[in-house]
Design an enzyme around this catalytic site. Structure first.
Site, PDB file in Angstrom:
ATOM      1  N   GLU A 154      35.484  52.443  52.456  1.00  9.94           N
ATOM      2  CA  GLU A 154      35.099  53.849  52.287  1.00  9.94           C
ATOM      3  C   GLU A 154      33.815  54.209  53.042  1.00  9.94           C
ATOM      4  O   GLU A 154      32.726  53.779  52.648  1.00  9.94           O
ATOM      5  CB  GLU A 154      34.896  54.135  50.791  1.00  9.94           C
ATOM      6  CG  GLU A 154      34.489  55.568  50.498  1.00  9.94           C
ATOM      7  CD  GLU A 154      34.455  55.897  49.009  1.00  9.94           C
ATOM      8  OE1 GLU A 154      34.363  54.968  48.182  1.00  9.94           O
ATOM      9  OE2 GLU A 154      34.522  57.087  48.680  1.00  9.94           O
ATOM     10  N   GLU A 248      38.097  61.814  42.218  1.00  8.23           N
ATOM     11  CA  GLU A 248      36.806  61.178  41.936  1.00  8.23           C
ATOM     12  C   GLU A 248      35.775  62.306  41.918  1.00  8.23           C
ATOM     13  O   GLU A 248      35.182  62.646  42.937  1.00  8.23           O
ATOM     14  CB  GLU A 248      36.463  60.137  43.010  1.00  8.23           C
ATOM     15  CG  GLU A 248      35.221  59.340  42.625  1.00  8.23           C
ATOM     16  CD  GLU A 248      34.724  58.468  43.744  1.00  8.23           C
ATOM     17  OE1 GLU A 248      34.748  57.243  43.591  1.00  8.23           O
ATOM     18  OE2 GLU A 248      34.322  59.014  44.793  1.00  8.23           O
TER      19      GLU A 248
HETATM   20  C1  LER Z   1      30.396  56.855  45.858  1.00  8.06           C
HETATM   21  O1  LER Z   1      29.750  57.955  46.377  1.00  8.06           O
HETATM   22  C2  LER Z   1      31.838  56.932  46.071  1.00  8.06           C
HETATM   23  O2  LER Z   1      32.364  57.864  46.635  1.00  8.06           O
HETATM   24  C3  LER Z   1      32.629  55.822  45.550  1.00  8.06           C
HETATM   25  O3  LER Z   1      33.988  56.053  45.762  1.00  8.06           O
HETATM   26  C4  LER Z   1      32.233  54.515  46.220  1.00  8.06           C
HETATM   27  O4  LER Z   1      31.335  53.789  45.543  1.00  8.06           O
HETATM   28 MN    MN Z   2      34.559  58.023  46.819  1.00  5.06          MN
END
Ligand code: LER
Ligand code: MN
Length: 272
Positions: A154, A248
């Site tokens: 990521e 998320e």
């Molecule tokens: C943190 O900002 C994030 O997006 C998570 O998915 C990775 O730690």
């Molecule tokens: Mn993330």
């Protein structure tokens, strides 16, 4: 088919972070089922928690898949990451991620390397940190392949890492690897900060995009900010994306309302 997912954090040290559900796995899975999510993504404190019968039962009872597992507890709990100056600390970081890869693979879920990539500084220059990261992704990507899952990497915004902030630099990093088993995570919140155009970056990422974090510009649930979600949806359709769209986001105004808003946006933009 694109599938929906929602995050659950079981890590007390991550409080205040962008996870829709917190602590109560069973209740979170019941709500996810009620709202007709396909899956959940779990941010767990340890592999043991992921391997517990509580997780298997909560998934099975609610007909949910496990979309992915976060590895960030290695950072928030143990202060480990893959770019640390000391080789034995980097090894501990890799071992922690390997144990999370194994625990996720039991449920066919890939692990995500986000905050565990670390940053340069503290005596490690940028080129050295990128070498450490590439070596780790090579090894961990192959380890994941042996377990029958991909590994997800990521890119994060500049306030969270100084290594890889955009999909384009993520692609350059993947190009350095001989393994083809590492895919990129397109997190719309980070992309809103770093990309010139979120849709163009998704198109550029193409088949290398393996997971999406679904969230708006202010980290509230998708639909509560100013990201142009129809252009995101069009770009993902163009690249024939077939993975998870995983929420998320902050539990704003509360977990259940955030999950509901997310699934409404998911249905609007990804279910025709
Ligand atoms: C943190 O900002 C994030 O997006 C998570 O998915 C990775 O730690
Ligand atoms: Mn993330």
């Amino acid at each position: 088919m694109i599938r929906s997912s929602v995050t659950i954090s079981l890590v007390p040290e991550a409080r205040g972070g962008p996870f829709v559900f917190w602590d109560d796995l069973e209740n979170a899975c019941q709500t996810a089922k009620k709202l007709e999510f396909d899956a959940v993504e779990i941010f767990a404190p340890s592999p043991d928690v992921l391997q517990s019968s509580a997780v298997s039962i909560a998934l099975a009872d609610n007909g949910l898949a496990l979309a992915a597992v976060g590895t960030g507890a290695g950072w928030v709990k143990h202060k480990l990451h893959l770019s640390l100056p000391n080789a034995s600390d980097r090894q501990k970081a890799k071992d922690f991620i390997k144990s999370m890869i194994e625990a996720g693979a039991v449920h066919k879920a890939p692990a995500i390397i986000g905050s565990m990539q670390g940053r340069h500084g503290d005596g490690v220059d940028q080129a050295t940190a990128m070498n450490y990261l590439a070596d780790a992704l090579e090894e961990l990507g192959e380890y994941a392949a042996q377990q029958g899952v991909i590994l997800i990497y990521e890119p994060l915004n500049r306030f969270e890492t100084n290594l890889v902030n955009t999909i384009e630099s993520g692609l350059h990093l993947l190009d350095r690897l001989s393994t083809r088993n590492v895919k990129l995570l397109a997190d719309l919140f980070h992309m809103n900060i770093e990309e010139v155009s979120i849709a163009d970056a998704i198109r550029q990422g193409g088949s290398q995009i393996g997971h999406v974090h679904f969230v708006d510009s202010n980290r509230r649930p998708a639909g509560n900010g100013h990201i142009d979600l129809s252009s995101v949806s069009a770009a993902l359709a163009e690249i024939k994306y077939q993975g998870y769209i995983s929420a998320e986001a902050l539990p704003w105004p509360d977990s259940t309302a955030a999950a509901k808003r997310t699934i409404d946006s998911f249905n609007l933009y990804f279910r025709n």
